[in-house]
Design a protein around this motif. Structure first.
Motif, short mmCIF file in Angstrom:
data_model
loop_
_atom_site.label_atom_id
_atom_site.label_comp_id
_atom_site.label_asym_id
_atom_site.label_seq_id
_atom_site.Cartn_x
_atom_site.Cartn_y
_atom_site.Cartn_z
N GLY A 11 0.82 -1.19 0.00
CA GLY A 11 0.00 0.00 0.00
C GLY A 11 0.85 1.24 0.00
N THR A 12 0.27 2.35 -0.41
CA THR A 12 0.93 3.63 -0.43
C THR A 12 0.12 4.59 0.40
OG1 THR A 12 -0.32 4.38 -2.34
CG2 THR A 12 1.69 3.15 -2.79
N SER A 13 0.48 5.87 0.32
CA SER A 13 -0.28 6.85 1.10
C SER A 13 -1.71 6.91 0.62
CB SER A 13 0.37 8.23 0.97
OG SER A 13 0.41 8.65 -0.37
N GLY A 14 -2.00 6.42 -0.58
CA GLY A 14 -3.36 6.38 -1.07
C GLY A 14 -4.14 5.23 -0.49
N GLY A 15 -3.44 4.28 0.10
CA GLY A 15 -4.12 3.19 0.81
C GLY A 15 -4.25 1.95 -0.03
N GLY A 16 -3.37 0.95 0.19
CA GLY A 16 -3.51 -0.31 -0.51
C GLY A 16 -4.46 -1.22 0.23
N LYS A 17 -5.28 -1.97 -0.49
CA LYS A 17 -6.19 -2.90 0.16
C LYS A 17 -5.48 -4.19 0.51
CE LYS A 17 -10.48 -1.23 -1.88
NZ LYS A 17 -11.68 -1.59 -2.67
N VAL A 18 -5.88 -4.80 1.59
CA VAL A 18 -5.30 -6.05 2.04
C VAL A 18 -6.24 -7.17 1.64
CG1 VAL A 18 -4.48 -7.36 4.01
CG2 VAL A 18 -4.21 -4.88 3.96
N GLN A 19 -5.84 -7.99 0.70
CA GLN A 19 -6.68 -9.06 0.24
C GLN A 19 -6.86 -10.10 1.33
OE1 GLN A 19 -8.26 -9.11 -2.61
NE2 GLN A 19 -7.39 -7.17 -3.27
N GLY A 20 -8.08 -10.48 1.56
CA GLY A 20 -8.34 -11.56 2.50
C GLY A 20 -8.30 -11.17 3.95
N SER A 21 -8.18 -9.88 4.25
CA SER A 21 -8.06 -9.48 5.65
C SER A 21 -9.42 -9.36 6.32
CB SER A 21 -7.32 -8.14 5.76
OG SER A 21 -8.09 -7.11 5.18
N GLY A 22 -10.47 -9.21 5.52
CA GLY A 22 -11.80 -9.07 6.08
C GLY A 22 -11.95 -7.75 6.77
N GLY A 23 -13.00 -7.59 7.57
CA GLY A 23 -13.18 -6.38 8.33
C GLY A 23 -14.48 -5.71 7.97
N ALA A 24 -15.16 -5.16 8.98
CA ALA A 24 -16.44 -4.53 8.74
C ALA A 24 -16.42 -3.06 9.08
CB ALA A 24 -17.51 -5.24 9.59
N ALA A 25 -15.23 -2.46 9.19
CA ALA A 25 -15.15 -1.05 9.51
C ALA A 25 -15.62 -0.22 8.33
CB ALA A 25 -13.72 -0.67 9.86
N SER A 26 -16.40 0.82 8.61
CA SER A 26 -16.85 1.75 7.60
C SER A 26 -17.37 2.98 8.31
CB SER A 26 -17.96 1.12 6.74
OG SER A 26 -19.16 1.01 7.50
N PRO A 27 -17.50 4.12 7.59
CA PRO A 27 -18.01 5.32 8.23
C PRO A 27 -19.38 5.13 8.85
CG PRO A 27 -17.01 5.85 6.11
CD PRO A 27 -17.06 4.36 6.21
N GLY A 28 -20.17 4.20 8.33
CA GLY A 28 -21.51 3.98 8.86
C GLY A 28 -21.59 2.86 9.88
N ASN A 29 -20.45 2.26 10.21
CA ASN A 29 -20.44 1.12 11.14
C ASN A 29 -19.34 1.35 12.17
OD1 ASN A 29 -20.89 -1.32 12.33
ND2 ASN A 29 -19.83 -2.52 10.77
N VAL A 30 -19.61 2.27 13.10
CA VAL A 30 -18.63 2.67 14.10
C VAL A 30 -19.05 2.13 15.46
CG1 VAL A 30 -17.48 4.61 15.21
CG2 VAL A 30 -18.09 4.74 12.78
N THR A 31 -18.14 1.41 16.11
CA THR A 31 -18.44 0.81 17.41
C THR A 31 -18.08 1.78 18.53
OG1 THR A 31 -16.24 -0.16 17.68
CG2 THR A 31 -17.86 -1.44 16.42
N PRO A 32 -18.62 1.55 19.74
CA PRO A 32 -18.23 2.37 20.88
C PRO A 32 -16.72 2.34 21.15
CG PRO A 32 -20.22 1.14 21.39
CD PRO A 32 -19.74 0.63 20.07
N ALA A 33 -16.08 1.20 20.93
CA ALA A 33 -14.64 1.10 21.13
C ALA A 33 -13.89 2.01 20.17
CB ALA A 33 -14.18 -0.35 20.95
N MET A 34 -14.35 2.09 18.94
CA MET A 34 -13.71 2.96 17.96
C MET A 34 -13.86 4.43 18.35
SD MET A 34 -15.06 0.76 14.68
CE MET A 34 -14.58 1.89 13.37
N ARG A 35 -15.04 4.81 18.80
CA ARG A 35 -15.25 6.20 19.23
C ARG A 35 -14.39 6.52 20.46
NH1 ARG A 35 -19.17 8.35 16.28
NH2 ARG A 35 -20.84 7.02 15.45
N LYS A 36 -14.29 5.55 21.35
CA LYS A 36 -13.49 5.74 22.56
C LYS A 36 -12.02 5.94 22.21
CE LYS A 36 -12.88 3.69 27.16
NZ LYS A 36 -13.25 2.53 28.02
N LEU A 37 -11.51 5.15 21.25
CA LEU A 37 -10.11 5.27 20.85
C LEU A 37 -9.85 6.58 20.14
CD1 LEU A 37 -7.30 4.06 20.75
CD2 LEU A 37 -7.96 2.83 18.67
#
Length: 220
Positions: free
Chosen positions: A73-99
């Protein structure tokens, strides 16, 4: 020339693997016919030139690592194949807000809007204040020290990440002298532009010369 094989994992970068196996990025890219060293594919087999011993040998796998993916990846952001993950601007958990909140507080308590060269200290302080445990290492080591039962690597671009609060960003290298050695790490604020560590970086998306981006989401 003897050759060993290595199965590429999510989060690997070609430069990190070159350092690990005491070879060069150009040698790995040439040996595996990789056109873009910033894009390697998790799960593919990488041939390591000049080594008689194998590290995690792959049986029955496809040789070569040339299929683009994006564990680098570069500063533009490389995707990680197969890493999974459900993070998105519309899916923010309390832990994420706390951090995100803890990250901003740590940055304001350290450098404000001026870097102190202590990015990993700022991120570690934020994690400790948010979750009660400390993560050691410099900017390009902290990703390996994040406990995997509390953080997972996610598949998204830097632009997407900056719209999502409470993600940990790590870069293997930056354009500065110290950054080329120690990398950089920060926490997203979710405003689409800035990130925080030992200071508040107003325009992370516009910061050039960074490579080896990885993104992690708290799952506490």
């Amino acid at each position: 020339m003897s050759t060993s094989t290595y199965r590429i994992r999510s989060g690997d970068t070609l430069s990190a693997l070159a350092s690990r196996f005491k070879t060069s990025v150009s040698a790995l890219a040439r040996h595996n016919k990789i056109a873009n060293p910033n894009l390697i594919y998790a799960g593919r087999t990488l041939r390591i030139p000049g080594r008689g011993d194998s590290f995690e040998p792959v049986r029955g796998g496809t040789r070569g690592g040339g299929r683009p993916g994006g564990t680098g990846g570069t500063s533009g952001g490389g995707k990680v194949q197969g890493s999974g993950g459900a993070a998105s601007p519309g899916n923010v958990t309390p832990a994420m807000r706390k951090l995100a909140s803890a990250g901003r507080a740590a940055a304001l308590g350290m450098g404000g809007y001026n870097s102190q060269g202590l990015c990993a200290t700022g991120v570690s302080r934020a994690i400790q204040n948010a979750f009660g445990f400390k993560v050691w290492g410099n900017g390009n080591q902290i990703d390996n020290n994040l406990p995997r039962d509390k953080f997972k690597q996610v598949n998204m671009s830097l632009e997407q990440a900056l719209k999502t609060p409470g993600l940990v960003l790590t870069w293997e290298k930056t354009s500065s002298r110290l950054g080329s050695i120690y990398g950089h790490t920060a926490i997203t604020t979710g405003d689409g532009r800035s990130s925080v560590s030992d200071f508040i970086e107003r325009n992370t998306l516009g910061a050039g010369g960074r490579s080896g981006l990885k993104i992690f989401m708290p799952i506490i």
